[in-house]
Design an enzyme around this catalytic site. Sequence first.
Site, PDB file in Angstrom:
ATOM      1  N   SER A  20     118.483   8.062  95.298  1.00 14.98           N
ATOM      2  CA  SER A  20     118.838   9.201  94.438  1.00 14.98           C
ATOM      3  C   SER A  20     120.017  10.024  94.960  1.00 14.98           C
ATOM      4  CB  SER A  20     117.627  10.113  94.230  1.00 14.98           C
ATOM      5  OG  SER A  20     116.654   9.430  93.487  1.00 14.98           O
TER       6      SER A  20
ATOM      7  N   LYS B 157     103.961  14.854  92.869  1.00 18.37           N
ATOM      8  CA  LYS B 157     104.206  15.012  91.422  1.00 18.37           C
ATOM      9  C   LYS B 157     103.133  15.844  90.693  1.00 18.37           C
ATOM     10  CE  LYS B 157     106.826  10.842  90.322  1.00 18.37           C
ATOM     11  NZ  LYS B 157     106.840   9.652  89.470  1.00 18.37           N
TER      12      LYS B 157
ATOM     13  N   GLY C 119      98.087  -1.438  82.522  1.00 19.56           N
ATOM     14  CA  GLY C 119      98.206  -0.452  83.592  1.00 19.56           C
ATOM     15  C   GLY C 119      97.768   0.920  83.128  1.00 19.56           C
ATOM     16  N   ALA C 120      97.277   1.733  84.080  1.00 20.73           N
ATOM     17  CA  ALA C 120      96.845   3.100  83.760  1.00 20.73           C
ATOM     18  C   ALA C 120      97.173   4.042  84.916  1.00 20.73           C
ATOM     19  CB  ALA C 120      95.345   3.116  83.462  1.00 20.73           C
ATOM     20  N   GLY C 121      98.133   3.644  85.757  1.00 15.24           N
ATOM     21  CA  GLY C 121      98.564   4.492  86.870  1.00 15.24           C
ATOM     22  C   GLY C 121      99.703   5.406  86.435  1.00 15.24           C
ATOM     23  N   GLY C 122     100.520   5.826  87.393  1.00 11.72           N
ATOM     24  CA  GLY C 122     101.574   6.803  87.126  1.00 11.72           C
ATOM     25  C   GLY C 122     102.604   6.322  86.112  1.00 11.72           C
TER      26      GLY C 122
ATOM     27  N   TYR D  62     110.640  -3.087  89.234  1.00 13.42           N
ATOM     28  CA  TYR D  62     112.079  -3.341  89.417  1.00 13.42           C
ATOM     29  C   TYR D  62     112.385  -4.041  90.737  1.00 13.42           C
ATOM     30  CZ  TYR D  62     111.518   1.086  91.924  1.00 13.42           C
ATOM     31  OH  TYR D  62     111.058   2.075  92.761  1.00 13.42           O
TER      32      TYR D  62
ATOM     33  N   GLY E 287     112.396  -3.543  85.182  1.00 13.00           N
ATOM     34  CA  GLY E 287     112.261  -2.093  85.324  1.00 13.00           C
ATOM     35  C   GLY E 287     113.511  -1.347  85.786  1.00 13.00           C
TER      36      GLY E 287
HETATM   37  P1  NAP Z   1     100.084   3.414  90.572  1.00 15.65           P
HETATM   38  O1  NAP Z   1     100.064   4.778  89.996  1.00 15.65           O
HETATM   39  O2  NAP Z   1      99.535   3.160  91.924  1.00 15.65           O
HETATM   40  O3  NAP Z   1      99.349   2.425  89.507  1.00 15.65           O
HETATM   41  C1  NAP Z   1      99.197   1.067  89.825  1.00 15.65           C
HETATM   42  C2  NAP Z   1      98.677   0.314  88.603  1.00 15.65           C
HETATM   43  O4  NAP Z   1      98.661  -1.094  88.908  1.00 15.65           O
HETATM   44  C3  NAP Z   1      97.263   0.694  88.202  1.00 15.65           C
HETATM   45  O5  NAP Z   1      97.093   0.571  86.807  1.00 15.65           O
HETATM   46  C4  NAP Z   1      96.439  -0.382  88.951  1.00 15.65           C
HETATM   47  O6  NAP Z   1      95.175  -0.540  88.353  1.00 15.65           O
HETATM   48  C5  NAP Z   1      97.323  -1.586  88.703  1.00 15.65           C
HETATM   49  N1  NAP Z   1      97.118  -2.693  89.614  1.00 15.65           N
HETATM   50  C6  NAP Z   1      97.390  -2.734  90.944  1.00 15.65           C
HETATM   51  N2  NAP Z   1      97.132  -3.956  91.450  1.00 15.65           N
HETATM   52  C7  NAP Z   1      96.692  -4.703  90.406  1.00 15.65           C
HETATM   53  C8  NAP Z   1      96.254  -6.063  90.278  1.00 15.65           C
HETATM   54  N3  NAP Z   1      96.240  -6.895  91.337  1.00 15.65           N
HETATM   55  N4  NAP Z   1      95.871  -6.510  89.062  1.00 15.65           N
HETATM   56  C9  NAP Z   1      95.894  -5.685  87.983  1.00 15.65           C
HETATM   57  N5  NAP Z   1      96.292  -4.391  88.035  1.00 15.65           N
HETATM   58  C10 NAP Z   1      96.687  -3.903  89.238  1.00 15.65           C
HETATM   59  O7  NAP Z   1     101.587   2.859  90.617  1.00 15.65           O
HETATM   60  P2  NAP Z   1     102.819   3.257  89.665  1.00 15.65           P
HETATM   61  O8  NAP Z   1     103.572   4.362  90.274  1.00 15.65           O
HETATM   62  O9  NAP Z   1     102.320   3.393  88.268  1.00 15.65           O
HETATM   63  O10 NAP Z   1     103.728   1.940  89.803  1.00 15.65           O
HETATM   64  C11 NAP Z   1     103.419   0.731  89.128  1.00 15.65           C
HETATM   65  C12 NAP Z   1     104.676  -0.147  89.156  1.00 15.65           C
HETATM   66  O11 NAP Z   1     105.703   0.472  88.362  1.00 15.65           O
HETATM   67  C13 NAP Z   1     105.278  -0.317  90.562  1.00 15.65           C
HETATM   68  O12 NAP Z   1     105.807  -1.614  90.668  1.00 15.65           O
HETATM   69  C14 NAP Z   1     106.413   0.701  90.598  1.00 15.65           C
HETATM   70  O13 NAP Z   1     107.461   0.348  91.479  1.00 15.65           O
HETATM   71  C15 NAP Z   1     106.884   0.651  89.155  1.00 15.65           C
HETATM   72  N6  NAP Z   1     107.545   1.882  88.683  1.00 15.65           N
HETATM   73  C16 NAP Z   1     108.738   1.727  88.067  1.00 15.65           C
HETATM   74  C17 NAP Z   1     109.417   2.833  87.608  1.00 15.65           C
HETATM   75  C18 NAP Z   1     110.740   2.633  86.939  1.00 15.65           C
HETATM   76  O14 NAP Z   1     111.468   3.609  86.740  1.00 15.65           O
HETATM   77  N7  NAP Z   1     111.093   1.402  86.600  1.00 15.65           N
HETATM   78  C19 NAP Z   1     108.855   4.127  87.740  1.00 15.65           C
HETATM   79  C20 NAP Z   1     107.608   4.238  88.372  1.00 15.65           C
HETATM   80  C21 NAP Z   1     106.954   3.101  88.844  1.00 15.65           C
HETATM   81  P3  NAP Z   1      93.792  -0.645  89.195  1.00 15.65           P
HETATM   82  O15 NAP Z   1      94.094  -0.495  90.658  1.00 15.65           O
HETATM   83  O16 NAP Z   1      92.904   0.406  88.635  1.00 15.65           O
HETATM   84  O17 NAP Z   1      93.320  -2.030  88.864  1.00 15.65           O
END
Ligand code: NAP
Length: 280
Positions: A14, A63, A123-126, A227, A249
């Site tokens: 950033s 956050k 997915g249901a994370g951030g 990404y 991504g």
């Molecule tokens: P997070 O809040 O930790 O959420 C992780 C998600 O992945 C949850 O839904 C989790 O569900 C799921 N998960 C993890 N391992 C899994 C598996 N083996 N099988 C199925 N589901 C699984 O993480 P986040 O911040 O949302 O990030 C998720 C991805 O998005 C990362 O790769 C991150 O780098 C990317 N991201 C990209 C951007 C962008 O601007 N492109 C922005 C933010 C994040 P459960 O653990 O409940 O199963």
Amino acid sequence: MFCLIGTPVGHSGSPAMYNYSFAQTGLDYAYLAYDVPLEKTEEAVNALKVLGCKGFNVTMPCKTRVAELVDELSDAAKLIGACNTVVVKDGKLYGNNTDGMGFVRNLKENGVDVKGKKITVMGAGGAATAIQVQCALDGAKKLSIFNRKDKFYANGEKTVKKIQQMVPDCEVSIHPLEETDALYAAIKDSDILVNATKVGMKPLDDQSLVEDVSVFHPDLVVADAVYNPKETKFVQSAKAAGCKVAVGGTGMLMWQGAAAFNLFTGKDMPTKEVYELFFK
Ligand code: NAP
């Protein structure tokens, strides 16, 4: 002065991206990164106000805490319950979340509008929550959320309730990711399919949550939040199956930064140059 807070921030691109963009747009600003642990978030935010900081980005783990500290939240930040961008104006803090905006803008740049669309999000994370909320706010017709019956499932259920209250026109539901038949039925009925889980990201880069590639119909738009790598197995297999739009991504990442730059400065980020220099 603008900055990023959270931890770790040492790896963040950033500062380079924003400082380059400030210089290119003739703005005499500087962007720094401060390593701030969760328990120091409030102190850090107060210090930034004292120092006359004009705005800041927020990364994990701060956050959610920052969303509790600001004076006003955008609709998206309110629904997501987390802020990644704060504008400081006349001593007041305005909290936003640009992750979902970045996702929607990236699709738009690829010729896809989320308005009126049926969207399946894994997915249901951030990242997933930000994408789901912004798609609902921007007029998606139907959102089908799939997550393992694991850590984040309850978060997904909360998101469903919040979207039902704030955006009643959007039909939203959550299902266990383990129910593969239901997932594949939702994909077949969807215009857009999103992976917003960590599957596909290193070290899970040899995996995709869609094993039966016959569900990728040619009109399906496929998007990954991951990404790293730039093109996941999920995106590669969608392309190989003939999906006309299948994006990784990186674009979402750049456009969420561009949205923050616009909130900070009122100007457009020079995204063509920024993409070539920092994201290609
Ligand atoms: P997070 O809040 O930790 O959420 C992780 C998600 O992945 C949850 O839904 C989790 O569900 C799921 N998960 C993890 N391992 C899994 C598996 N083996 N099988 C199925 N589901 C699984 O993480 P986040 O911040 O949302 O990030 C998720 C991805 O998005 C990362 O790769 C991150 O780098 C990317 N991201 C990209 C951007 C962008 O601007 N492109 C922005 C933010 C994040 P459960 O653990 O409940 O199963």
